[in-house]
Design a protein around this motif. Sequence first.
Motif, short mmCIF file in Angstrom:
data_model
loop_
_atom_site.label_atom_id
_atom_site.label_comp_id
_atom_site.label_asym_id
_atom_site.label_seq_id
_atom_site.Cartn_x
_atom_site.Cartn_y
_atom_site.Cartn_z
N LYS A 244 -42.62 14.44 -11.79
CA LYS A 244 -41.37 14.06 -12.43
C LYS A 244 -40.21 14.67 -11.65
CE LYS A 244 -43.53 14.01 -17.02
NZ LYS A 244 -43.55 14.66 -18.35
N PHE A 245 -39.32 13.82 -11.20
CA PHE A 245 -38.09 14.26 -10.55
C PHE A 245 -36.97 14.16 -11.57
CE2 PHE A 245 -40.80 13.34 -7.11
CZ PHE A 245 -40.27 13.83 -5.93
N LYS A 246 -36.26 15.24 -11.80
CA LYS A 246 -35.16 15.24 -12.75
C LYS A 246 -33.87 15.61 -12.02
CE LYS A 246 -38.10 16.41 -16.70
NZ LYS A 246 -38.35 17.35 -17.83
N PHE A 247 -33.21 14.59 -11.49
CA PHE A 247 -31.96 14.82 -10.77
C PHE A 247 -30.86 15.15 -11.77
CE2 PHE A 247 -34.33 12.10 -7.83
CZ PHE A 247 -34.19 12.83 -6.65
N GLY A 248 -30.08 16.17 -11.43
CA GLY A 248 -29.02 16.62 -12.32
C GLY A 248 -29.43 17.76 -13.22
N VAL A 249 -30.67 18.23 -13.09
CA VAL A 249 -31.18 19.33 -13.91
C VAL A 249 -31.53 20.50 -13.01
CG1 VAL A 249 -32.96 20.06 -15.54
CG2 VAL A 249 -32.07 17.72 -15.62
N LEU A 250 -31.02 21.67 -13.34
CA LEU A 250 -31.31 22.86 -12.55
C LEU A 250 -32.75 23.30 -12.73
CD1 LEU A 250 -28.08 25.00 -13.11
CD2 LEU A 250 -28.92 24.18 -10.91
N PRO A 251 -33.43 23.71 -11.67
CA PRO A 251 -34.79 24.23 -11.79
C PRO A 251 -34.76 25.64 -12.37
CG PRO A 251 -34.06 24.41 -9.53
CD PRO A 251 -32.98 23.65 -10.27
N PRO A 252 -35.87 26.12 -12.92
CA PRO A 252 -35.91 27.49 -13.44
C PRO A 252 -35.91 28.51 -12.31
CG PRO A 252 -38.08 26.51 -13.51
CD PRO A 252 -37.14 25.41 -13.09
N GLN A 253 -35.68 29.76 -12.65
CA GLN A 253 -35.79 30.83 -11.67
C GLN A 253 -37.25 30.93 -11.22
OE1 GLN A 253 -33.29 32.63 -10.31
NE2 GLN A 253 -31.89 31.31 -11.49
N PRO A 254 -37.51 31.38 -9.99
CA PRO A 254 -38.88 31.45 -9.50
C PRO A 254 -39.84 32.18 -10.43
CG PRO A 254 -37.35 31.88 -7.72
CD PRO A 254 -36.53 31.79 -8.97
N GLU A 255 -39.38 33.25 -11.06
CA GLU A 255 -40.26 34.00 -11.95
C GLU A 255 -40.60 33.23 -13.22
OE1 GLU A 255 -35.99 35.56 -12.55
OE2 GLU A 255 -37.31 34.97 -10.89
N ASP A 256 -39.83 32.20 -13.53
CA ASP A 256 -40.09 31.40 -14.73
C ASP A 256 -40.72 30.05 -14.42
OD1 ASP A 256 -38.89 33.39 -16.34
OD2 ASP A 256 -36.89 32.57 -15.94
N ASP A 257 -40.95 29.76 -13.15
CA ASP A 257 -41.50 28.46 -12.75
C ASP A 257 -43.02 28.52 -12.78
OD1 ASP A 257 -42.16 26.04 -11.61
OD2 ASP A 257 -40.56 26.11 -10.13
N ILE A 258 -43.63 27.84 -13.75
CA ILE A 258 -45.08 27.91 -13.90
C ILE A 258 -45.81 27.25 -12.73
CG2 ILE A 258 -44.97 28.00 -16.42
CD1 ILE A 258 -45.64 25.04 -16.48
N THR A 259 -45.12 26.35 -12.01
CA THR A 259 -45.75 25.70 -10.87
C THR A 259 -46.13 26.71 -9.80
OG1 THR A 259 -44.41 23.73 -11.26
CG2 THR A 259 -45.46 23.92 -9.11
#
Length: 289
Positions: A244-259
């Motif tokens: 899923k690409f969500k343009f216009g939405v900020l990604p989480p901080q690295p420590e909060d990115d479950i990926t």
Amino acid sequence: MTPLTLLRPLSIPSSSPSRSYLPSKPLVQNPSFCFSCSSLRSEQVTAGVTGTRSEYKPGVFDDLFLSLFRNKMVKEVGWDSDKPGYAGLIEVANRLMSSGRTNSDTRDTAVRILRSLFPPFLLDLYKLFISPLGGGKVAALMIARVTALTCQWLMGICTVNSVDLPDGTSCESGVFVERCKYLEESKCVGICVNTCKLPTQTFFKDYMGVPLLMEPNFTDYSCQAESEDAQIHHFFFFSDLTWKFKFGVLPPQPEDDITLKEPCLEVCPMASRRQQVAQSTDVGQCPKA
């Protein structure tokens, strides 16, 4: 090239991120942005026990895109594969992943490759004049449609879909990849994260002024071995390799990115080599993630 047709956006439920770049004030609707496009170059194919799925068949322009992207990658890596087409591209991506001293080096290289695909003035003009329009929604809508039209050779079937925002509104600035070919062919979480997800998010935000959250789905995969005519055939079934690409939405901080905390795929070549060295069957976090 086959004709393009207008399709209704695919409705894909998505969780709301903690932050959004877009304001709560809705953009006045403009008919020129209220559409989504997808190529009809697909056919139903059998994928083992997973049943049928759509598969994208590249056209003439897609071959040109692949060649351009591969040449840019080869220039950065300083090495090329003997294999033609997409298989060769994946081998170059593997070399890019393994040649970087750190994951940060790999991501920086991937960002440079993305930048080299565009004339510098074009990126600057887009960030200066297009990105601010409508609080960022116009730029996000445009990029989503261009991505769906031009990147299916790399990722597979793509459709534009609606993104749910934290303020309760929605915007058709998402791209849904029903089965990611890049991940399926590379079979590596580290390659996915460090040569695609993180560099692409950085590129769009820093050089085009459009925040992007990319959400890969690594769940429900398995490896099956069968014996037939005294030969062992390995079948890798990835039944849920959606993006899923969500343009216009900020990604989480690295420590909060479950990926970034995803374990290795059992079929990951790097994980397999690590297991052979360690003489262990345990598969932990991807060594390059």
